[in-house]
Design a protein around this motif. Structure first.
Motif, short mmCIF file in Angstrom:
data_model
loop_
_atom_site.label_atom_id
_atom_site.label_comp_id
_atom_site.label_asym_id
_atom_site.label_seq_id
_atom_site.Cartn_x
_atom_site.Cartn_y
_atom_site.Cartn_z
N ASP A 39 0.85 -1.19 0.00
CA ASP A 39 0.00 0.00 0.00
C ASP A 39 0.89 1.25 0.00
OD1 ASP A 39 -1.96 -1.82 0.16
OD2 ASP A 39 -2.65 -1.28 2.19
N THR A 40 0.41 2.27 -0.71
CA THR A 40 1.20 3.49 -0.80
C THR A 40 0.27 4.70 -0.83
OG1 THR A 40 2.92 4.64 -2.05
CG2 THR A 40 1.24 3.51 -3.34
N THR A 41 0.82 5.88 -0.63
CA THR A 41 0.00 7.09 -0.67
C THR A 41 -0.29 7.48 -2.13
OG1 THR A 41 1.94 8.53 -0.67
CG2 THR A 41 1.00 7.93 1.48
N ILE A 42 -1.34 8.28 -2.30
CA ILE A 42 -1.71 8.70 -3.66
C ILE A 42 -0.60 9.53 -4.28
CG2 ILE A 42 -3.29 10.17 -4.96
CD1 ILE A 42 -5.54 9.27 -3.15
N LYS A 43 -0.01 10.45 -3.50
CA LYS A 43 1.03 11.30 -4.07
C LYS A 43 2.25 10.47 -4.47
CE LYS A 43 3.58 12.75 0.09
NZ LYS A 43 4.07 13.91 0.86
N SER A 44 2.55 9.41 -3.72
CA SER A 44 3.67 8.54 -4.08
C SER A 44 3.34 7.71 -5.31
CB SER A 44 4.02 7.63 -2.90
OG SER A 44 5.08 6.76 -3.24
N TYR A 45 2.07 7.27 -5.41
CA TYR A 45 1.66 6.45 -6.55
C TYR A 45 1.76 7.22 -7.87
CZ TYR A 45 -1.28 3.70 -9.66
OH TYR A 45 -1.76 2.96 -10.73
N ILE A 46 1.24 8.46 -7.88
CA ILE A 46 1.28 9.21 -9.14
C ILE A 46 2.71 9.61 -9.51
CG2 ILE A 46 -1.08 10.09 -8.82
CD1 ILE A 46 0.16 12.79 -8.05
N GLU A 47 3.60 9.68 -8.48
CA GLU A 47 4.98 10.02 -8.79
C GLU A 47 5.72 8.83 -9.38
OE1 GLU A 47 9.03 11.73 -6.59
OE2 GLU A 47 7.08 11.83 -5.57
N HIS A 48 5.51 7.63 -8.84
CA HIS A 48 6.26 6.47 -9.31
C HIS A 48 5.61 5.79 -10.51
CE1 HIS A 48 7.87 6.95 -5.17
NE2 HIS A 48 9.00 6.56 -5.75
N HIS A 49 4.27 5.76 -10.54
CA HIS A 49 3.61 5.07 -11.64
C HIS A 49 3.52 5.95 -12.88
CE1 HIS A 49 1.02 2.12 -13.57
NE2 HIS A 49 0.17 3.09 -13.89
N TYR A 50 3.15 7.21 -12.70
CA TYR A 50 2.97 8.11 -13.84
C TYR A 50 4.16 9.04 -14.08
CZ TYR A 50 -1.92 6.73 -14.17
OH TYR A 50 -3.08 6.01 -14.35
N GLY A 51 5.06 9.11 -13.12
CA GLY A 51 6.22 9.98 -13.29
C GLY A 51 5.91 11.44 -13.06
N TYR A 52 4.87 11.75 -12.26
CA TYR A 52 4.48 13.14 -12.01
C TYR A 52 5.13 13.64 -10.74
CZ TYR A 52 0.74 12.30 -15.43
OH TYR A 52 0.04 12.00 -16.56
N HIS A 53 5.91 14.70 -10.84
CA HIS A 53 6.59 15.28 -9.68
C HIS A 53 5.78 16.44 -9.14
CE1 HIS A 53 10.15 12.81 -10.34
NE2 HIS A 53 10.08 13.14 -11.63
N ARG A 54 5.59 16.44 -7.85
CA ARG A 54 4.69 17.43 -7.24
C ARG A 54 5.22 18.85 -7.30
NH1 ARG A 54 5.26 15.99 -0.80
NH2 ARG A 54 7.54 16.09 -0.65
N ASP A 55 6.53 19.03 -7.49
CA ASP A 55 7.10 20.37 -7.54
C ASP A 55 7.27 20.89 -8.97
OD1 ASP A 55 7.34 20.35 -4.76
OD2 ASP A 55 9.30 19.35 -4.84
N PHE A 56 6.55 20.28 -9.88
CA PHE A 56 6.74 20.62 -11.29
C PHE A 56 5.60 21.47 -11.85
CE2 PHE A 56 7.79 19.27 -15.78
CZ PHE A 56 9.12 19.67 -15.74
N LEU A 57 4.76 22.03 -10.98
CA LEU A 57 3.60 22.80 -11.47
C LEU A 57 4.00 24.08 -12.18
CD1 LEU A 57 0.89 22.45 -8.66
CD2 LEU A 57 0.95 21.40 -10.92
N GLY A 58 5.07 24.73 -11.75
CA GLY A 58 5.54 25.95 -12.41
C GLY A 58 5.87 25.72 -13.89
N PRO A 59 6.77 24.73 -14.17
CA PRO A 59 7.06 24.42 -15.58
C PRO A 59 5.83 24.00 -16.37
CG PRO A 59 8.75 23.50 -14.15
CD PRO A 59 7.67 24.02 -13.26
N VAL A 60 4.92 23.26 -15.73
CA VAL A 60 3.69 22.84 -16.42
C VAL A 60 2.90 24.07 -16.87
CG1 VAL A 60 1.43 21.74 -16.13
CG2 VAL A 60 3.49 20.59 -15.34
N ALA A 61 2.74 25.03 -15.96
CA ALA A 61 1.99 26.24 -16.29
C ALA A 61 2.67 27.00 -17.43
CB ALA A 61 1.88 27.13 -15.05
N ALA A 62 4.00 27.10 -17.36
CA ALA A 62 4.74 27.82 -18.41
C ALA A 62 4.61 27.14 -19.76
CB ALA A 62 6.21 27.95 -18.00
N VAL A 63 4.68 25.81 -19.77
CA VAL A 63 4.59 25.07 -21.04
C VAL A 63 3.20 25.18 -21.65
CG1 VAL A 63 4.68 22.77 -22.08
CG2 VAL A 63 6.47 23.49 -20.48
N LEU A 64 2.15 25.12 -20.81
CA LEU A 64 0.78 25.26 -21.34
C LEU A 64 0.59 26.64 -21.98
CD1 LEU A 64 -1.33 23.55 -18.52
CD2 LEU A 64 -0.93 22.72 -20.85
N ILE A 65 1.11 27.67 -21.33
CA ILE A 65 1.06 29.02 -21.93
C ILE A 65 1.87 29.03 -23.22
CG2 ILE A 65 1.70 31.44 -21.61
CD1 ILE A 65 1.18 31.05 -18.61
#
Length: 645
Positions: free
Chosen positions: A597-623
């Motif tokens: 069993d694992t936490t949701i934040k850990s699951y999305i990081e290891h299974h999907y490769g989503y890093h929680r501190d990456f929201l800034g670059p995501v916002a910049a790339v969408l713009i």
């Protein structure tokens, strides 16, 4: 000195038959008053004009060795103020080709010869400011009124020195001149479907050019497709225009006797682009008839027979073969040709004291003024396009309610990894669904307006950048409204965590996703000839968007040689932003098949490769994707032209 800085005097204008048509009028201090605003009567002369295009491959395959095909051959003539000139000839004679060459509307081919405006060499940038061109196809924005169409043209094409009050007064006078006063509030509509009739659209086409206060006006088949009554109304408009002292040239095909008699002079061409008559018609076409009846073997015209029809019949290819005469050679040996050459020579020399037309800028208005006018028309067009906006709004509402009801309250009730996968799939599919719809619905709208853009840009109304910027900006409030209610419905029904940061980032990601899909639709139209091809082109990338979105194949499992496409896939960044914004800090434990069993934040990081501190670059790339698609659209609108002229 510009034509707006010259002194003006009010001058009456009569029919050509009431004055000496052999005395040229040209640029000088003799400006005329075009109703409220002054204009300079200008003559156009052209000597030995040749026009070539690259030899079509089909003809080369048939053994033709030449690299060029000649469409105009040594064409010489002149058009003068207050004189209505007809360009005529059988199909393929080159009358429209000649008009396009003289007007500077050809976008390909090779032009030789001298073209002068009142004795000065023609410069296309200047010529666009003092000329008008009424195309055979009456192309107008369907969602504006007659009066708004004229105001739009006047505000973009009249000089900045002309006050708003004068512009509005001039628009009213032009509407009166072309008999559109009673239709001022009528919507233009789509040809043959809604709005104005064919004849009314033709008069609007003339009016749109007249409000630019041109000195020279070209009209391509102004009576084409009209019945006798409608054609008579249009010709009355044309005659009124000529009587203001302007130079007007019309191509015409098999006119009735009444319409033919409305013209003052004729330039007749035969197949191959050669002139076979250039000169006055005379009362009841007497001079024209005398010219052709003087050719040995040409039968006399029958009583009450249409002179235009008779002229085309006796000068046809079959008649040339039968009479064993080349009408082009006969014309070159005639006194009419000598008079024409003398007139052209006279008009090719600037009158004493005259100066060449000069404009400090290419366009009448500044970039800011062009943008304001374009945005004004786009705002009217979008506000009056319920078939476009309501479709996407209703589609978005339906999609939001479907997602909300299917995934009711699952946002906060996750016990297993498949629950996380389900909510990721829900957000991914709904956003992709709406985004693709935005792309598909904007394409026909953009394609319709692009056709109008081609005409308006050729007329020198504005440059491509203000137009593209207005098209891009007008989408923002509509997409923002669409995003707002979609986000509120989905966020509430799926039951995501109600914190300001998470909600507004969810709104931000949805907004730029819907916006970049809309701009992607605009971009696909700008790089393709029509919206049908644009739809196929856009759809070709939808599968790649799905494959590399990071949902079907999580990023850690994408082969290394394909990972580059994941990073340039806009949908992948959308999914990244939607998921990380909601679950980057969720410590809830979930069951993962085949693992601890694992936490949701850990699951999305290891299974999907989503890093929680990456929201800034995501916002910049969408713009960045949004801006990129918009810039490509603007660039392609400026550089690509899918017209065939």
């Amino acid at each position: 000195m510009t034509i707006w800085q010259m002194s003006s005097r009010s001058t009456g204008s009569g029919r050509c038959g009431d004055r000496d048509t052999n005395s040229p009028l040209s640029n000088g201090v003799n400006t005329k008053r075009g109703m409220v605003l002054p204009f300079t009567p200008l003559a156009m002369s052209f000597d030995s004009v040749n026009y070539y295009v690259d030899m079509p491959p089909e003809m080369k395959n048939q053994g033709v060795k030449d690299n060029r095909l000649q469409l105009l051959r040594e064409v010489t003539g002149a058009f003068r103020p207050g004189v209505l000139t007809a360009l005529m000839g059988v199909s393929g004679a080159g009358k429209t080709t000649l008009m396009d060459v003289l007007a500077g509307r050809k976008i390909c081919g090779y032009i030789e010869g001298d073209i002068k405006i009142s004795g000065f060499p023609k410069k296309q940038e200047t010529f666009a400011r003092i000329s008008g061109y009424c195309e055979q196809n009456d192309i107008h924005s369907p969602q504006v009124t007659v009066r708004e169409s004229l105001i739009y043209s006047a505000f973009l094409r009249l000089p900045k020195e002309v006050s708003i009050r004068e512009k509005m007064a001039f628009v009213d006078e032009v509407m009166e001149l072309v008999e559109l006063k009673n239709l001022s509030g009528a919507m233009v509509g789509m040809p043959g479907i809604t709005g104005l009739s064919t004849e009314q659209r033709k008069r609007l086409t003339i009016a749109v050019e007249l409000v630019a206060n041109p000195s020279i006006i070209f009209m391509d088949e102004p009576t084409s497709g009209l019945d006798a009554r409608a054609a008579a109304i249009v010709m009355r408009t044309v005659r009124n225009t000529v009587d203001t002292g302007r130079t007007v040239v019309c191509t015409i095909h098999q006119p009735s006797t009444d319409i033919f008699e409305a013209f003052d002079e004729l330039l007749l061409m035969k197949r191959g682009g050669q002139v076979i008559y250039s000169g006055p018609l005379g009362r009841n076409s007497r001079k024209l008839i005398e010219y052709f009846e003087a050719v040995p073997g040409v039968p006399k015209i029958k009583e009450n027979y249409n002179p235009a029809t008779w002229m085309l019949e006796v000068s046809s290819v079959a008649a040339e073969v039968q009479l064993k005469v080349d009408f082009a050679d006969h014309y070159r040996a005639s006194s009419s040709h000598q008079r024409n050459k003398a007139l052209v020579k006279e008009l090719s020399t600037p009158p004493p004291g005259s100066v060449d037309l000069y404009f400090a800028t290419q366009y009448s208005q500044s970039m800011r003024g062009q943008f304001k006018s374009c945005l004004w028309k786009q705002s009217l067009t979008y506000w009056r396009s319920p078939d476009y906006n309501l479709v996407r709004f209703l589609f978005t509402l339906t999609a939001a309610l479907m997602v909300g009801t299917i995934f009711w309250k699952v946002g906060s009730k996750m016990d297993e990894a498949r629950d996380v996968n389900t909510i990721i799939g829900a957000m991914y599919s709904s956003v992709l669904f709406i985004g693709v719809n935005n792309c598909a619905t904007v394409q026909p709208v953009a394609a319709t307006e692009r056709t109008v853009f081609y005409r308006e840009r050729a007329a020198g109304m504005y440059s491509a950048l203000p137009y593209a910027l207005a098209q891009v900006i007008i989408e923002i409030p509509y997409v923002l409204f669409q995003t707002a209610y979609y986000t509120l419905i989905v966020y509430a029904m799926v039951d995501f965590q109600w914190t300001a940061a998470k909600f507004f980032f969810f709104l931000f990601v949805n907004f730029f996703t819907f916006l970049y899909f809309t701009y992607y639709g605009l971009m696909t139209v700008s790089v393709t000839p029509n919206h049908q091809v644009a739809s196929i082109f856009a759809a070709a990338f939808y599968t790649l968007f799905c494959l590399f979105s990071g949902f079907f194949i999580p990023r850690p499992k994408i082969p290394k040689w394909w990972i580059w496409y994941y990073w340039i896939c806009p949908v992948a960044w959308t999914v990244y932003g939607l998921i990380v914004s909601q679950y980057r800090d969720v410590e809830t434990l979930i069951k993962v098949p085949g693992a601890e069993d694992t936490t949701i934040k850990s699951y999305i990081e290891h299974h999907y490769g989503y890093h929680r501190d990456f929201l800034g670059p995501v916002a910049a790339v969408l713009i960045g994707f949004t801006v990129f698609f918009a810039l490509v659209y603007a660039r392609c609108i400026k550089t690509l032209n899918f017209q065939t002229r």
